[in-house]
Design a protein around this motif. Sequence first.
Motif, PDB file in Angstrom:
ATOM      1  N   VAL A  84      23.470  32.377  63.453  1.00  0.00           N
ATOM      2  CA  VAL A  84      23.940  32.400  62.075  1.00  0.00           C
ATOM      3  C   VAL A  84      25.465  32.327  62.063  1.00  0.00           C
ATOM      4  O   VAL A  84      26.139  33.046  62.801  1.00  0.00           O
ATOM      5  CB  VAL A  84      23.438  33.666  61.327  1.00  0.00           C
ATOM      6  CG1 VAL A  84      23.839  34.933  62.047  1.00  0.00           C
ATOM      7  CG2 VAL A  84      23.940  33.686  59.899  1.00  0.00           C
ATOM      8  N   ARG A  94      23.612  39.950  55.188  1.00  0.00           N
ATOM      9  CA  ARG A  94      22.299  39.405  55.576  1.00  0.00           C
ATOM     10  C   ARG A  94      21.478  40.498  56.253  1.00  0.00           C
ATOM     11  O   ARG A  94      21.941  41.164  57.184  1.00  0.00           O
ATOM     12  CB  ARG A  94      22.467  38.250  56.565  1.00  0.00           C
ATOM     13  CG  ARG A  94      23.035  36.975  55.977  1.00  0.00           C
ATOM     14  CD  ARG A  94      23.169  35.938  57.073  1.00  0.00           C
ATOM     15  NE  ARG A  94      23.804  34.714  56.633  1.00  0.00           N
ATOM     16  CZ  ARG A  94      23.151  33.617  56.264  1.00  0.00           C
ATOM     17  NH1 ARG A  94      21.830  33.604  56.299  1.00  0.00           N
ATOM     18  NH2 ARG A  94      23.808  32.545  55.884  1.00  0.00           N
ATOM     19  N   ASN A 186      17.536  34.603  55.222  1.00  0.00           N
ATOM     20  CA  ASN A 186      17.984  33.317  54.699  1.00  0.00           C
ATOM     21  C   ASN A 186      18.536  33.547  53.297  1.00  0.00           C
ATOM     22  O   ASN A 186      17.793  33.842  52.370  1.00  0.00           O
ATOM     23  CB  ASN A 186      16.819  32.330  54.677  1.00  0.00           C
ATOM     24  CG  ASN A 186      17.180  30.994  54.049  1.00  0.00           C
ATOM     25  OD1 ASN A 186      18.290  30.807  53.561  1.00  0.00           O
ATOM     26  ND2 ASN A 186      16.240  30.071  54.052  1.00  0.00           N
ATOM     27  N   ALA A 189      17.137  31.252  50.501  1.00  0.00           N
ATOM     28  CA  ALA A 189      15.677  31.213  50.351  1.00  0.00           C
ATOM     29  C   ALA A 189      15.300  31.024  48.885  1.00  0.00           C
ATOM     30  O   ALA A 189      15.931  31.589  47.990  1.00  0.00           O
ATOM     31  CB  ALA A 189      15.071  32.507  50.887  1.00  0.00           C
ATOM     32  N   ASP A 193      18.806  27.051  54.690  1.00  0.00           N
ATOM     33  CA  ASP A 193      20.109  27.691  54.862  1.00  0.00           C
ATOM     34  C   ASP A 193      20.874  26.947  55.954  1.00  0.00           C
ATOM     35  O   ASP A 193      20.514  27.032  57.130  1.00  0.00           O
ATOM     36  CB  ASP A 193      19.938  29.159  55.249  1.00  0.00           C
ATOM     37  CG  ASP A 193      21.243  29.938  55.198  1.00  0.00           C
ATOM     38  OD1 ASP A 193      22.307  29.290  55.268  1.00  0.00           O
ATOM     39  OD2 ASP A 193      21.198  31.167  55.084  1.00  0.00           O
ATOM     40  N   LEU A 196      22.062  28.947  59.045  1.00  0.00           N
ATOM     41  CA  LEU A 196      21.068  29.673  59.844  1.00  0.00           C
ATOM     42  C   LEU A 196      20.202  28.693  60.629  1.00  0.00           C
ATOM     43  O   LEU A 196      19.622  27.772  60.060  1.00  0.00           O
ATOM     44  CB  LEU A 196      20.192  30.524  58.923  1.00  0.00           C
ATOM     45  CG  LEU A 196      19.104  31.394  59.568  1.00  0.00           C
ATOM     46  CD1 LEU A 196      19.731  32.480  60.425  1.00  0.00           C
ATOM     47  CD2 LEU A 196      18.214  32.005  58.491  1.00  0.00           C
TER      48      LEU A 196
END
Length: 454
Positions: A84, A94, A186, A189, A193, A196
């Motif tokens: 990430v 996150r 994510n 979402a 992403d 990611l």
Amino acid sequence: MSVEEHKKPVFRELQADDHDPEITEISSLCFNCGKDGMTKLLLTKIPFYKEIILMSFECDHCGCKNNEVQSGEKIQEKGVLIRVSVTSPIDLNRQVIKSDYATVKIPEIDFEVPPQSKRGEITNIEGILSRCIAGLEQDQPVRRTLDPESAEKIEAFIQVLIDTKKCEKPFTLIIDDPSGNSFVENLNAPHVDPALTITHFERNKEQDHLVGIYEEELKEIKEEEEEEEEETDAVTGDDVTPDTLADEVLHFGTNCPSCNAPCETNMKLTSIPFFKEVIIMATNCEACGHRTNEVKSGSGINEKGVKITLRITDPIDLSRDVLKSETCSMSIPELDFEVGAGTLGGKFTTLEGLLVAMKDQLTGQNPLMCGDSATLALKEKMQEFNEKLDNIISGKTFGCRIVLDDPAGNSYLQNVYAPEADPEMEIAYYQRTFEHNEELGLNDMKLEDYEENE
């Protein structure tokens, strides 16, 4: 053990009115006085997270007590590598699930947390950095007295971690988990992403040993059992051939993927017209009611990958048979949506059934997207996405594309015009990249002169 007890889940959720949980007591050695004490085990599960084993030891002779929590989670078929890119303070929020076996790295500052150095946890990226800073600061007063030089170096690195936590410069967080049980949220979402990247990989021997799998050591035992079965078949005349397998449903004992209770899996070899033979496995747990089915290819990995694109123009398209292998990813470009290869596993169903399973996986089975921990903005995005997906499933929206991309070449979508070409479906075969072969575990295979090195 009675039939009712045999069918109970191994890991059960604790209830407020559960006054008699199933506790196992084992006599064990006390390391303090050397006499026998008592260890109590309770197998339970944290909702939406994982199974755990609570252990409590007490010695009546010396009064020594100890409590411990161990993971009881299932080891996945493949490991997971998550990358990430952290570029803003928002990325620090996150949510992260890190298993006991995960290695955490930040290459930009030469930072690494080795596996099993810390317990598995649910946190966020900022929490990982904060915990590491607190761990390094804990013994600094003693170091300044006993080893001032080392204390000064550690202090400098602590400052690097503090600056990293402020997100003054972009950095990359890497989670390498051979058990496959780690997760990073994510932020886009249900859409893709770009910051990611998730890759699944085959474990090597060292990684198998790390998670407690000793395949090589069990190989000899398995070979001996197979030899015994062959001898038995030779005596009884029960030779199993491909023809008999095609007409027979095989049964074997397993454990429920939901509650881990003993259950039975049915397996059958079948042939898909204009495609190939596949193995269908179905499991029904009488303890918790969980049902699952999975499909695996009966012919290994093809020479080329396959990408299938179908444009939905009629409600009848949703009734097409589809085989999605465990190595196949799926996307809907019009919704800017993509699910990875390991999300749904292998499935043999209709296109409508696949879309419904995908929706259930995203909503009903994912508390990080729709549960109490989900943000209001994410819930609104998920609601909007679900409405668009429902319109596709119900046949109200046409013109969108369903794309199946399988590097192993083992996925299939029914051609309703067969044997003629389907005007709404495009099938493209392609050469796999090095990354594709790495994920399939092909780069480590030695296919030439392997017998000479045995």
